[in-house]
Motif scaffolding. Structure first.
Motif, mmCIF file in Angstrom:
data_model
loop_
_atom_site.group_PDB
_atom_site.id
_atom_site.type_symbol
_atom_site.label_atom_id
_atom_site.label_comp_id
_atom_site.label_asym_id
_atom_site.label_seq_id
_atom_site.Cartn_x
_atom_site.Cartn_y
_atom_site.Cartn_z
ATOM 1 N N SER B 124 52.851 31.554 56.265
ATOM 2 C CA SER B 124 52.270 32.898 56.153
ATOM 3 C C SER B 124 51.038 32.942 55.251
ATOM 4 O O SER B 124 50.180 33.796 55.420
ATOM 5 C CB SER B 124 53.323 33.893 55.673
ATOM 6 O OG SER B 124 53.837 33.497 54.426
ATOM 7 N N HIS B 125 50.923 31.999 54.296
ATOM 8 C CA HIS B 125 49.771 32.039 53.393
ATOM 9 C C HIS B 125 48.543 31.311 53.939
ATOM 10 O O HIS B 125 47.582 31.063 53.206
ATOM 11 C CB HIS B 125 50.161 31.543 52.006
ATOM 12 C CG HIS B 125 51.127 32.483 51.349
ATOM 13 N ND1 HIS B 125 52.475 32.229 51.295
ATOM 14 C CD2 HIS B 125 50.947 33.700 50.800
ATOM 15 C CE1 HIS B 125 53.084 33.259 50.726
ATOM 16 N NE2 HIS B 125 52.184 34.166 50.423
ATOM 17 N N THR B 126 48.562 31.025 55.225
ATOM 18 C CA THR B 126 47.381 30.484 55.896
ATOM 19 C C THR B 126 46.181 31.417 55.714
ATOM 20 O O THR B 126 45.030 30.994 55.803
ATOM 21 C CB THR B 126 47.694 30.275 57.400
ATOM 22 O OG1 THR B 126 48.807 29.387 57.504
ATOM 23 C CG2 THR B 126 46.528 29.679 58.159
ATOM 24 N N SER B 298 51.420 26.628 42.549
ATOM 25 C CA SER B 298 51.489 27.211 43.893
ATOM 26 C C SER B 298 50.128 27.359 44.557
ATOM 27 O O SER B 298 49.087 27.166 43.932
ATOM 28 C CB SER B 298 52.199 28.568 43.891
ATOM 29 O OG SER B 298 51.300 29.617 43.589
ATOM 30 N N CYS B 299 50.179 27.744 45.843
ATOM 31 C CA CYS B 299 48.947 27.937 46.621
ATOM 32 C C CYS B 299 48.194 29.156 46.119
ATOM 33 O O CYS B 299 47.030 29.359 46.465
ATOM 34 C CB CYS B 299 49.273 28.079 48.102
ATOM 35 S SG CYS B 299 50.353 29.451 48.501
ATOM 36 N N THR B 300 48.829 29.973 45.293
ATOM 37 C CA THR B 300 48.167 31.159 44.764
ATOM 38 C C THR B 300 47.371 30.838 43.503
ATOM 39 O O THR B 300 46.209 31.234 43.379
ATOM 40 C CB THR B 300 49.213 32.249 44.419
ATOM 41 O OG1 THR B 300 50.145 32.321 45.487
ATOM 42 C CG2 THR B 300 48.567 33.598 44.227
ATOM 43 N N THR B 358 53.577 19.985 44.511
ATOM 44 C CA THR B 358 54.641 20.367 45.453
ATOM 45 C C THR B 358 54.777 21.888 45.413
ATOM 46 O O THR B 358 54.380 22.515 44.438
ATOM 47 C CB THR B 358 55.993 19.716 45.069
ATOM 48 O OG1 THR B 358 56.995 20.123 46.005
ATOM 49 C CG2 THR B 358 56.451 20.111 43.671
ATOM 50 N N CYS B 359 55.312 22.462 46.477
ATOM 51 C CA CYS B 359 55.615 23.898 46.450
ATOM 52 C C CYS B 359 56.773 24.141 45.482
ATOM 53 O O CYS B 359 56.808 25.136 44.775
ATOM 54 C CB CYS B 359 56.024 24.383 47.829
ATOM 55 S SG CYS B 359 54.698 24.347 49.030
ATOM 56 N N GLY B 360 57.729 23.219 45.515
ATOM 57 C CA GLY B 360 58.839 23.200 44.559
ATOM 58 C C GLY B 360 59.516 24.524 44.310
ATOM 59 O O GLY B 360 60.153 25.099 45.193
ATOM 60 N N PRO B 361 59.421 25.042 43.076
ATOM 61 C CA PRO B 361 60.194 26.230 42.714
ATOM 62 C C PRO B 361 59.676 27.512 43.366
ATOM 63 O O PRO B 361 60.409 28.503 43.423
ATOM 64 C CB PRO B 361 60.030 26.299 41.193
ATOM 65 C CG PRO B 361 58.767 25.561 40.893
ATOM 66 C CD PRO B 361 58.642 24.504 41.949
ATOM 67 N N CYS B 362 58.440 27.497 43.863
ATOM 68 C CA CYS B 362 57.860 28.720 44.432
ATOM 69 C C CYS B 362 58.779 29.345 45.463
ATOM 70 O O CYS B 362 58.910 30.554 45.541
ATOM 71 C CB CYS B 362 56.498 28.426 45.052
ATOM 72 S SG CYS B 362 55.871 29.798 46.016
ATOM 73 N N LEU B 363 59.423 28.488 46.279
ATOM 74 C CA LEU B 363 60.314 29.028 47.310
ATOM 75 C C LEU B 363 61.760 28.655 47.025
ATOM 76 O O LEU B 363 62.593 28.630 47.922
ATOM 77 C CB LEU B 363 59.888 28.542 48.711
ATOM 78 C CG LEU B 363 60.264 27.120 49.130
ATOM 79 C CD1 LEU B 363 60.132 26.977 50.629
ATOM 80 C CD2 LEU B 363 59.502 26.064 48.417
ATOM 81 N N THR B 380 53.238 32.419 41.246
ATOM 82 C CA THR B 380 53.386 32.327 42.696
ATOM 83 C C THR B 380 53.166 33.703 43.331
ATOM 84 O O THR B 380 52.626 34.594 42.676
ATOM 85 C CB THR B 380 54.780 31.759 43.025
ATOM 86 O OG1 THR B 380 55.758 32.563 42.341
ATOM 87 C CG2 THR B 380 54.894 30.322 42.533
ATOM 88 N N ASN B 381 53.590 33.875 44.561
ATOM 89 C CA ASN B 381 53.218 35.096 45.271
ATOM 90 C C ASN B 381 54.363 35.984 45.741
ATOM 91 O O ASN B 381 54.123 37.052 46.299
ATOM 92 C CB ASN B 381 52.334 34.718 46.472
ATOM 93 C CG ASN B 381 52.930 33.569 47.249
ATOM 94 O OD1 ASN B 381 54.136 33.544 47.503
ATOM 95 N ND2 ASN B 381 52.111 32.608 47.627
ATOM 96 N N ARG B 382 55.604 35.531 45.577
ATOM 97 C CA ARG B 382 56.721 36.366 46.055
ATOM 98 C C ARG B 382 57.819 36.434 45.008
ATOM 99 O O ARG B 382 58.185 35.419 44.422
ATOM 100 C CB ARG B 382 57.293 35.808 47.364
ATOM 101 C CG ARG B 382 56.324 36.019 48.504
ATOM 102 C CD ARG B 382 56.921 35.720 49.846
ATOM 103 N NE ARG B 382 55.936 36.079 50.853
ATOM 104 C CZ ARG B 382 55.549 35.301 51.858
ATOM 105 N NH1 ARG B 382 56.120 34.129 52.021
ATOM 106 N NH2 ARG B 382 54.628 35.714 52.705
HETATM 107 S S1 SF4 Z 1 56.074 27.718 49.279
HETATM 108 FE FE1 SF4 Z 1 54.840 28.756 47.755
HETATM 109 S S2 SF4 Z 1 53.265 27.292 47.183
HETATM 110 FE FE2 SF4 Z 1 54.151 26.576 49.088
HETATM 111 S S3 SF4 Z 1 52.818 27.393 50.670
HETATM 112 FE FE3 SF4 Z 1 54.525 28.827 50.411
HETATM 113 S S4 SF4 Z 1 53.830 30.336 48.952
HETATM 114 FE FE4 SF4 Z 1 52.428 28.562 48.811
#
Ligand code: SF4
Lengths: 167, 424
Positions: B124-126, B298-300, B358-363, B380-382
């Motif tokens: 979704s974060h594309t 994170s990607c954010t 790594t995305c790791g703890p974000c999700l 992170t974003n959520r």
């Molecule tokens: S899991 Fe977190 S860091 Fe990884 S792509 Fe999704 S929102 Fe970004």
């Protein structure tokens, strides 16, 4: 096609993280995913399932992560249809693509209660709340999406492409 | 022309001419992305339908980032499946442990996505690449399988909301504060099915990293995509990694459904309280909210400038004894740059954990899962129920300055509390 089932009711903004928590995404096995469906939102979801159930929910159903595992888990739980006020964009696409029936109908979604018996006619888009004796009409799908549904999913269309999806 | 920036890009990818909001089109795709969680589902879809050829292997990017380095046997099986697929189809943009990074930080950095592109991803974060003036949007795995097979995707042309950013933000205000503030204003479905288009003189004060953070969270307002006008900063970012920068500006006649003006100079740092990104308040409105864990990554907010802001706050200080701080550079390059700049050393001296990308703890995957009742501040974003661990844990979203300051104080505070200049 017609289905009949009992309502399991939720509120608005149900996100895909609670539909299927990421800790279970180390598999794409639909039966395993189904075991954890709705776990973080409703501990009793598994107990409520009787087969052919109807989930009714508020606005923005399926928001958040794009995980297709969410509609897959719902479908594999035996849910016959999700009726919502409206759906988040990616969930909407995913449900159509994998053949989980979804309908947008704010009135039907808002006015039903947990346990109500609902009958749906997918041909006409009619939603009949048998318990309350009320009849609703859902929003019709746009033509292209009706096509995907009729052909049995998006990948069926992929095969019609020249030079792309070759054998 | 009455088209928005997003509509212009879509039109360019389906034969030119004009497209209108609401219309369904079949568009050519420049880049198709999937990760270790979503690619296996796409691969199985292709196989199930007997499709054993991809349309163009060079357009596909596969990034193993969510549970990588693999956290358990099942995750390892999924990566194995994707690795085999990448080899079989000669996909050169396949990134595994060692050269991977979080997909939405990695693809821009490698020059794989950029201005003017139409990008679809099974994540979704594309929407992050809109920072560079691309049209990019998240989809599901079957959509991505379709794009892999045909080179095309179906799109409903979105209408748009315009955000005019004005003036220069104050010292500790970053992209995260701006986008959380906007989401607090319009809600998690405030831009449902629409584009968020960013323009105004305020944009010139925002680094590319700030813009990535903002575009990244467009999805948290329900948007189909977020997109920025391009400028010298875009061109500078793309120079050396892309052949050219496609200039993208909002045309004089472009039609918008709504417009918001945001005065960046008036903003204070914000956080988003559990369990929804729209639950926004100013950091200084919180009182004695104790924190067990801080995550910066994170990607954010896992890019170099995010780490450097955090390092500035951690410099010469220690993480509070009741708190843990986890720092995750988003890519190997960012990790190296942060090593060179001394940021990593600062973190370790301050008592932080530093992890491989790594995305790791974000999700709620690995590398920092929360126990029942624990509270985290995360860049992170959520902050959904159970997103970072136990369903009864809590996540507060914030930018790197607030996150670092909160780690030092052991409670949620604005950075000024640690760095000076705080008055309440
Ligand atoms: S899991 Fe977190 S860091 Fe990884 S792509 Fe999704 S929102 Fe970004």
């Amino acid at each position: 096609m017609k289905v009949k089932g009992k309502v399991i009711k939720y509120g608005g903004d149900v996100n895909t993280d609670v539909i299927i928590p990421a800790r279970y995404l180390n598999t794409a096995d639909e039966k395993e995913l189904a075991l954890h469906c709705m776990e973080d939102l409703d501990r009793d979801f598994q107990k409520k399932l009787r087969g052919g159930d109807i989930i009714a929910a508020g606005k923005n159903f399926g928001c958040g992560s794009s995980r297709e595992h969410a509609p897959i888990a719902i479908k594999a739980s035996g849910v016959a249809c999700v009726i919502a006020v409206d759906f988040a964009r990616i969930f909407y696409r995913n449900a159509i693509n994998i053949g989980l029936p979804i309908l947008e109908c704010p009135k039907a979604a808002n006015e039903c209660d947990e346990g109500d018996e609902i009958e749906i006619d997918f041909e006409s888009g009619a939603i009949h709340n048998v318990t309350k004796g009320k009849l609703y009409k859902s929003m019709p799908f746009p033509g292209f999406i009706r096509d995907i549904v009729k052909k049995g999913g998006l990948m069926k269309i992929a095969k019609e492409f020249d030079g792309g999806a070759g054998k | 022309m009455s088209m928005t920036m997003t509509q212009e890009i879509i039109a360019e990818h389906c034969g030119g001419g004009e497209v209108k909001a609401g219309e369904i089109v079949l568009a050519d795709v420049d880049v198709i992305l999937a990760n270790d969680i979503t690619a296996p589902v796409s691969i199985r879809e292709l196989e199930r339908h007997g499709i054993n050829k991809v349309h163009d292997a060079d357009k596909i990017a596969l990034v193993m980032d969510h549970f990588v380095p693999c956290k358990d046997i099942k995750a390892a099986q999924q990566c194995l499946e994707v690795r085999r697929f990448a080899r079989e189809h000669k996909i050169k943009n396949f990134f595994d442990a060692g050269d991977m990074g979080i997909e939405h930080a990695l693809l821009p950095e490698k020059g794989i996505v950029g201005s003017g592109d139409l990008v679809v991803g099974a994540d979704s974060h594309t929407c992050t690449y809109g920072a560079m003036g691309a049209f990019s949007t998240g989809m599901g795995s079957t959509d991505i399988a379709f794009a892999m097979a045909t080179g095309k995707t179906w799109l409903k042309v979105p209408s748009a909301i315009r955000f005019v950013l004005k003036n220069k933000p104050a010292e500790w205000i970053g992209g995260k504060d701006i986008i959380l503030y906007i989401i607090g204003k319009i809600g998690v479905d405030g831009a449902g099915y629409k584009s968020m288009e960013f323009c105004g003189d305020g944009v010139s004060h925002l680094s590319m990293d700030d813009r990535f953070t903002i575009a990244n969270m467009a999805i948290e307002a329900g948007a189909k995509n977020g997109i920025f006008e391009t400028d010298e900063k875009t061109a500078e970012y793309e120079s050396g990694i892309r052949a050219r920068t496609v200039e993208r500006k909002i045309g004089a006649g472009a039609l918008y459904e709504a417009e918001y003006e945001i005065d960046l100079s008036a903003l204070r740092t914000v956080v988003s309280k559990p369990h929804s990104p729209e639950n926004v308040c100013f950091t200084d409105e919180l009182d004695e909210t104790a924190v067990d864990q801080v995550v910066i990554g994170s990607c954010t907010n896992g890019r170099l400038s995010d780490l450097e802001i955090a390092a500035k706050v951690f410099e010469g200080r220690r993480v509070h004894e009741n708190c843990r701080a986890i720092i995750i550079p988003a890519t190997q390059k960012i990790y190296l740059d942060a090593l060179k700049s001394g940021a990593i050393e600062t973190f370790i001296n301050a008592g932080c954990v530093v992890s491989t990308p790594t995305c790791g703890p974000c999700l709620g995957g690995h590398m920092g899962i929360l126990a029942k009742g624990e509270r985290a501040v995360s860049t992170t974003n959520r902050n959904f129920v159970g997103r970072m661990g136990h369903p009864e844990s809590e996540v507060y979203l914030a930018g790197p300055a607030v996150a670092a300051a909160s780690a030092i104080e052991g409670k949620i505070v604005p950075p000024e509390k640690v760095m000076g200049g705080y008055e309440k």
